[in-house]
Design a protein around this motif. Sequence first.
Motif: not given
Length: 333
Positions: A5-12, A38-39, A97-98, A128-134
Motif C-alpha cells: 500500500p502507499p505511505l500516508a504523508l501528512t501535510m503538517g 498526501v493527507i 494526522i488522525e 493537549r499533546f506535547p507533539g506528534h509522537t504522543e
Amino acid sequence: MTAGPPLALTMGEPAGVGPEIIARAWAALKKEAQPFVVIGDAALMRAQGVPVQTLASAGEAAGAFGRAVPVLDTPLPAPVAPGRPDAANAGTVADWIEQAVNLVLAGEAAGLVTAPIAKAPLYAAGFRFPGHTEFIAELTADAPFSGTRGPVMMLTAKDLRACLVTIHSPLAEVPELVTAERVTRTARVVHESMRRDFGIARPRLALAALNPHAGEGGALGLEEIEVLGPAAATLRGEGIAITDPLPADTLFHDEARAGYDAVLCLYHDQALIPVKTLDFWGGVNATLGLPVVRTSPDHGTGFDIAGKGLARADSLIAALRLAADMAAARRAR
C-alpha cells in the motif's frame, strides 16, 4: 521488493515548508516503487506548482503517483499565508494526522510520514499533546501490538541510529530521569524494532554513558556504576546484546559506529549532535515501538523560509525511503 500500500504523508503545518518539500519529494520520488498519498489540502498542493490528483481512496495512489501528487483532500477552513500560522487551521492539521493513522491501522497505508507541525497554534486550538509522537501513541493505544510499547524516538543519519532514553528534558533533570527501568524499557523497544523494522536478526546495541569518561570508576559520577551498568547486565540476562556504558566522546566515529546497530543516548544533544554532524540535511526522526511505522523529517516548520523556494526536501525524502524500508521489513516477517 513489492511496494504494498502507499505511505500516508501528512501535510503538517500549512504555513510552513511542508507543502513545498512534499512537492519536491514527489518530483524526486515519482519514479520509485513506493508511492505516497498526501493527507491534506489539495488546493494548497496545487499552489506549489505540481500536478495534483485528488483521490477517493488511498488505494488509488499507485495508479496516480507517476503523473501527479495523490491527495486525499481535506480542505483548510482559513487562508494560508506562508510563515504565518493560524490557529483556525490547527484542528484540520490534527485531523490530517488522525486520518493518516487510521489508514495505516486499517491496512490501507503501509506507514505514516509526518511533515513538521507548529505546536503553538495547535495549543491555542486546544491540542493537549506535547507533539506528534504522543498524539500518535494515543491514537494507536488500543491497536494490537505484540512487542514492547514505545514510543521511543530514534534519529538516523547515514549508518547511525541514535535512540533517546530522555527527549526534551532540561539537562539538570536528566540524571534523575535516567533510571534502570527507563533504560531497560528503551533498550527492549529498540532491540525488538531492529529485528521487526530493520530485519537485523541479532541486533547489537551500544549504551552511552552519562558522565565524562563513563564516570571514571566513580570519580566523575556514580550513574554508570549504580544505574547504567546494572541495567545493561539485566538486559544481557534477557539475551539482548548491549554494551556496558561507554564514553560518549568516543562512541560516534566511523570505527565505533561499525560496532553496533543502534546506540542508546541518554539526553537530547547526546544523540542530535552526532546525527546532525553526520548529515545535517538528511537526518530522519523515526518512532519505535508503535503498531504503525512512523517517520518524519528531522527539522521544523521553517517559517522564516516558507514560501521563498529555499526549503530542501532531503530529510523528507530520506524519511519516506526509511518508512518504505521499515514497512517492507514488517511485511516480510
